[in-house]
Motif scaffolding. Structure first.
Motif, mmCIF file in Angstrom:
data_model
loop_
_atom_site.group_PDB
_atom_site.id
_atom_site.type_symbol
_atom_site.label_atom_id
_atom_site.label_comp_id
_atom_site.label_asym_id
_atom_site.label_seq_id
_atom_site.Cartn_x
_atom_site.Cartn_y
_atom_site.Cartn_z
ATOM 1 N N PHE A 53 0.842 -1.196 0.000
ATOM 2 C CA PHE A 53 0.000 0.000 0.000
ATOM 3 C C PHE A 53 0.878 1.247 0.000
ATOM 4 C CE2 PHE A 53 -2.805 3.300 1.299
ATOM 5 C CZ PHE A 53 -4.036 2.946 0.750
ATOM 6 N N ASN A 54 0.505 2.253 -0.805
ATOM 7 C CA ASN A 54 1.227 3.519 -0.870
ATOM 8 C C ASN A 54 0.315 4.548 -1.509
ATOM 9 O OD1 ASN A 54 3.367 5.579 -1.287
ATOM 10 N ND2 ASN A 54 4.806 3.881 -1.076
ATOM 11 N N LEU A 55 0.772 5.764 -1.574
ATOM 12 C CA LEU A 55 0.066 6.804 -2.314
ATOM 13 C C LEU A 55 0.435 6.677 -3.792
ATOM 14 C CD1 LEU A 55 0.785 9.856 0.057
ATOM 15 C CD2 LEU A 55 -1.199 8.309 0.091
ATOM 16 N N GLY A 56 -0.292 7.414 -4.642
ATOM 17 C CA GLY A 56 0.027 7.425 -6.072
ATOM 18 C C GLY A 56 1.155 8.398 -6.401
ATOM 19 N N HIS A 57 1.431 9.314 -5.479
ATOM 20 C CA HIS A 57 2.555 10.246 -5.612
ATOM 21 C C HIS A 57 2.880 10.731 -4.208
ATOM 22 C CE1 HIS A 57 4.495 13.640 -8.267
ATOM 23 N NE2 HIS A 57 5.366 12.743 -7.858
ATOM 24 N N GLY A 58 3.854 11.634 -4.059
ATOM 25 C CA GLY A 58 4.292 12.030 -2.721
ATOM 26 C C GLY A 58 3.235 12.784 -1.921
ATOM 27 N N ILE A 59 3.292 12.636 -0.589
ATOM 28 C CA ILE A 59 2.420 13.416 0.295
ATOM 29 C C ILE A 59 2.844 14.885 0.216
ATOM 30 C CG2 ILE A 59 3.855 12.986 2.356
ATOM 31 C CD1 ILE A 59 1.185 12.957 3.974
ATOM 32 N N THR A 60 1.875 15.791 0.299
ATOM 33 C CA THR A 60 2.159 17.219 0.116
ATOM 34 C C THR A 60 2.307 17.922 1.475
ATOM 35 O OG1 THR A 60 -0.233 17.518 -0.109
ATOM 36 C CG2 THR A 60 1.054 17.395 -2.140
ATOM 37 N N PRO A 61 2.984 19.076 1.493
ATOM 38 C CA PRO A 61 3.244 19.769 2.763
ATOM 39 C C PRO A 61 1.981 20.186 3.519
ATOM 40 C CG PRO A 61 4.649 20.660 1.028
ATOM 41 C CD PRO A 61 3.693 19.723 0.366
ATOM 42 N N ASP A 62 0.853 20.363 2.801
ATOM 43 C CA ASP A 62 -0.384 20.794 3.472
ATOM 44 C C ASP A 62 -1.186 19.618 4.050
ATOM 45 O OD1 ASP A 62 -0.842 19.866 0.905
ATOM 46 O OD2 ASP A 62 -2.442 21.296 0.453
ATOM 47 N N ALA A 63 -0.638 18.406 4.013
ATOM 48 C CA ALA A 63 -1.347 17.226 4.543
ATOM 49 C C ALA A 63 -1.444 17.297 6.063
ATOM 50 C CB ALA A 63 -0.616 15.954 4.136
ATOM 51 N N ASP A 64 -2.493 16.670 6.608
ATOM 52 C CA ASP A 64 -2.698 16.605 8.059
ATOM 53 C C ASP A 64 -2.095 15.291 8.566
ATOM 54 O OD1 ASP A 64 -3.653 16.229 10.619
ATOM 55 O OD2 ASP A 64 -5.742 16.735 10.134
ATOM 56 N N PRO A 65 -1.109 15.355 9.463
ATOM 57 C CA PRO A 65 -0.473 14.119 9.964
ATOM 58 C C PRO A 65 -1.489 13.121 10.533
ATOM 59 C CG PRO A 65 0.763 16.038 10.714
ATOM 60 C CD PRO A 65 -0.465 16.566 10.023
ATOM 61 N N ASP A 66 -2.616 13.605 11.070
ATOM 62 C CA ASP A 66 -3.627 12.683 11.617
ATOM 63 C C ASP A 66 -4.282 11.847 10.508
ATOM 64 O OD1 ASP A 66 -3.122 13.609 14.136
ATOM 65 O OD2 ASP A 66 -4.842 14.990 14.171
ATOM 66 N N ASN A 67 -4.366 12.411 9.298
ATOM 67 C CA ASN A 67 -4.953 11.646 8.190
ATOM 68 C C ASN A 67 -4.066 10.470 7.789
ATOM 69 O OD1 ASN A 67 -7.304 13.113 7.965
ATOM 70 N ND2 ASN A 67 -6.395 14.602 6.534
ATOM 71 N N VAL A 68 -2.759 10.622 7.981
ATOM 72 C CA VAL A 68 -1.842 9.514 7.680
ATOM 73 C C VAL A 68 -2.155 8.351 8.622
ATOM 74 C CG1 VAL A 68 0.581 8.802 7.598
ATOM 75 C CG2 VAL A 68 -0.081 11.098 6.815
ATOM 76 N N GLN A 69 -2.379 8.676 9.907
ATOM 77 C CA GLN A 69 -2.714 7.620 10.871
ATOM 78 C C GLN A 69 -4.057 6.971 10.505
ATOM 79 O OE1 GLN A 69 -0.528 6.540 13.427
ATOM 80 N NE2 GLN A 69 -1.963 4.839 13.211
ATOM 81 N N ARG A 70 -5.020 7.787 10.047
ATOM 82 C CA ARG A 70 -6.327 7.227 9.646
ATOM 83 C C ARG A 70 -6.168 6.263 8.475
ATOM 84 N NH1 ARG A 70 -7.967 12.903 10.371
ATOM 85 N NH2 ARG A 70 -8.638 12.944 12.540
ATOM 86 N N MET A 71 -5.304 6.613 7.536
ATOM 87 C CA MET A 71 -5.053 5.731 6.387
ATOM 88 C C MET A 71 -4.429 4.413 6.861
ATOM 89 S SD MET A 71 -2.347 6.343 3.265
ATOM 90 C CE MET A 71 -0.929 6.490 4.360
ATOM 91 N N ILE A 72 -3.438 4.508 7.741
ATOM 92 C CA ILE A 72 -2.766 3.295 8.233
ATOM 93 C C ILE A 72 -3.767 2.407 8.977
ATOM 94 C CG2 ILE A 72 -0.988 2.434 9.822
ATOM 95 C CD1 ILE A 72 0.618 5.021 9.154
ATOM 96 N N ASP A 73 -4.608 3.028 9.824
ATOM 97 C CA ASP A 73 -5.616 2.260 10.571
ATOM 98 C C ASP A 73 -6.597 1.577 9.605
ATOM 99 O OD1 ASP A 73 -4.404 3.086 12.890
ATOM 100 O OD2 ASP A 73 -5.922 4.589 13.412
ATOM 101 N N ALA A 74 -6.954 2.272 8.536
ATOM 102 C CA ALA A 74 -7.897 1.683 7.576
ATOM 103 C C ALA A 74 -7.248 0.508 6.839
ATOM 104 C CB ALA A 74 -8.376 2.740 6.582
ATOM 105 N N VAL A 75 -5.945 0.617 6.526
ATOM 106 C CA VAL A 75 -5.251 -0.485 5.856
ATOM 107 C C VAL A 75 -5.162 -1.689 6.792
ATOM 108 C CG1 VAL A 75 -3.015 -1.252 4.936
ATOM 109 C CG2 VAL A 75 -3.916 0.987 4.290
ATOM 110 N N ARG A 76 -4.793 -1.408 8.047
ATOM 111 C CA ARG A 76 -4.580 -2.501 9.011
ATOM 112 C C ARG A 76 -5.872 -2.901 9.701
ATOM 113 N NH1 ARG A 76 1.233 -0.136 11.269
ATOM 114 N NH2 ARG A 76 2.428 -0.772 9.431
ATOM 115 N N ASP A 77 -6.952 -2.180 9.366
ATOM 116 C CA ASP A 77 -8.285 -2.504 9.842
ATOM 117 C C ASP A 77 -8.383 -2.500 11.379
ATOM 118 O OD1 ASP A 77 -10.881 -2.902 9.240
ATOM 119 O OD2 ASP A 77 -10.751 -5.084 9.057
ATOM 120 N N VAL A 78 -7.775 -1.450 11.985
ATOM 121 C CA VAL A 78 -7.869 -1.377 13.454
ATOM 122 C C VAL A 78 -8.961 -0.386 13.868
ATOM 123 C CG1 VAL A 78 -5.517 -2.068 13.948
ATOM 124 C CG2 VAL A 78 -6.014 0.359 13.560
#
Ligand code: CP3
Length: 344
Positions: free
Chosen positions: A319-344
């Protein structure tokens, strides 16, 4: 023995119950701790060439999120600099380089054998990381693909359509081909040194592959990737290679077979359903959540993440993004993505 490193298992062709995950540009300006270390270094290039600080920023997203892979902190434009091009970054705009538009400009570059003088600190970062990472985290090294690196060396900056590079290719093909050869040779030596220093996987970023039509794609994206892969595999047959011919469209079809790469990274211009049928049939794929979800978050991020995991679940997938994460991204959204992948 089965490796505890899930990234290596996926790259070996194993279909895992949960895909391993990392993220392009995972060490970057969306993280306050990155910004602090970058300020300490002074500027971006000083950070790249400082092994202690480059090691620190590589480890930051691993500590914060526990990604399955760390990617060496460096840049694809260090190769032009090591070959003798001037390189600097303009804040808010991006990279600037001395340009190559003639044989005389090409002749000013140094020999490939001299690149390590400049790049030694990068190999030290790889050695540091190889000792510092958790035992189940894979270390990924990387380089730019020759075409993408050439587009910056020719234009002296990023360009929306890579027009200066296409112009040199059409008007002075012998100069263009000699530049491509030089970058290809330097890239092989650079990646071999990264592997010797401890990189367990390498990725070749061809960010502008999508602007090469038909035969030019074969000659300047696929063929250099094949040449680099063959040279690395001749010495290190067990080091997996990820190819990323971004926006290649139909060029993704058969790319792994034609080049010998172990995995093809997918951008957002292809749907997972299409990629399952046309690319994952040949082996491991990586991708391909839209980076903008890291800015917008919400239920759409969770739904889209789950849809990608589900679509690719019948074969090897990272699992990865289609291109690099951008500077305006919210670090909490990264955790939400990881939780959704790992289904926690
Ligand atoms: O992914 C990672 O976390 C590893 C490090 C990495 C960087 N750049 C750090 C970086 C990697 C793998 C790259 C690859 C890279 N660099 C590519 C190919 C991938 C892609 O994004 O298409 C390209 C085209 C470059 C060239 C480059 N470097 C540009 C165009 C820019 C400016 C644009 C921008 O995002 O600011 C950079 C700078 C850069 N490289 C930054 C980082 C973290 C931002 C620099 C800063 O801190 O100001």
């Amino acid at each position: 023995m089965t490796s505890s490193k899930t990234i290596l298992r996926a790259l070996a062709g194993e279909t895992l119950p949960t895909p391993p995950i990392w993220m392009m540009r995972q060490a970057g300006r969306y993280l306050p701790e990155y910004k602090a270390t970058r300020a300490q270094a002074g500027d971006f290039l000083s950070l790249c060439y400082n092994p202690d600080l480059a090691t620190e920023v590589t480890l930051q997203p691993i500590r914060r999120y526990g990604f399955d892979a760390a990617i060496l902190f460096a840049d694809i434009l260090l190769i032009p600099q090591a070959l003798g091009a001037d390189l600097w970054f303009v804040t808010g705009e991006g990279p600037r380089l001395s340009t190559i538009t003639s044989q005389a400009d090409l002749d000013k570059l140094g020999p490939v054998s001299d690149i390590h003088e400049t790049l030694n600190p990068i190999y030290q970062t790889v050695r540091n990381l190889s000792g510092a990472l958790p035992s189940d985290t894979t270390l990924i090294g990387f380089a730019g693909a020759p075409w993408t690196v050439a587009t910056y060396m020719i234009a002296g900056r990023g360009t929306p359509d890579q027009a200066p590079a296409h112009k040199l290719m059409n008007e002075q093909p012998e100069v263009f081909d000699a530049l491509m050869d030089k970058i290809t040779e330097a890239t092989i030596d650079y990646l071999l040194m990264q592997i010797e220093a401890g990189a367990e996987v390498v990725k070749i970023f061809d960010s502008w592959a999508g602007s090469l039509p038909g035969a030019a794609f074969q000659k300047y994206s696929l063929e250099p990737a094949r040449r680099i892969t063959a040279a690395l595999k001749a010495k290190y047959p067990n080091t997996p290679i990820i190819g990323f011919p971004r926006e290649a469209g139909d060029g993704y079809i058969g790319f792994a077979k034609a080049t010998g790469v172990d995995c093809v990274a997918l951008d957002n211009s292809v749907t997972p359903e299409w990629a399952v049928k046309n690319v994952q049939v040949d082996g491991c794929v990586q991708g391909n959540l839209k980076s903008s979800h890291m800015v917008t978050g919400g239920q759409a991020l969770v739904d889209e993440t789950r849809a990608i995991v589900k679509a690719f679940s019948g074969g090897p997938h990272i699992f990865n993004l289609g291109h690099g994460i951008t500077p305006d991204a919210d670090p909490d959204n990264v955790q939400r993505m990881i939780d959704a992948v790992r289904d926690v």
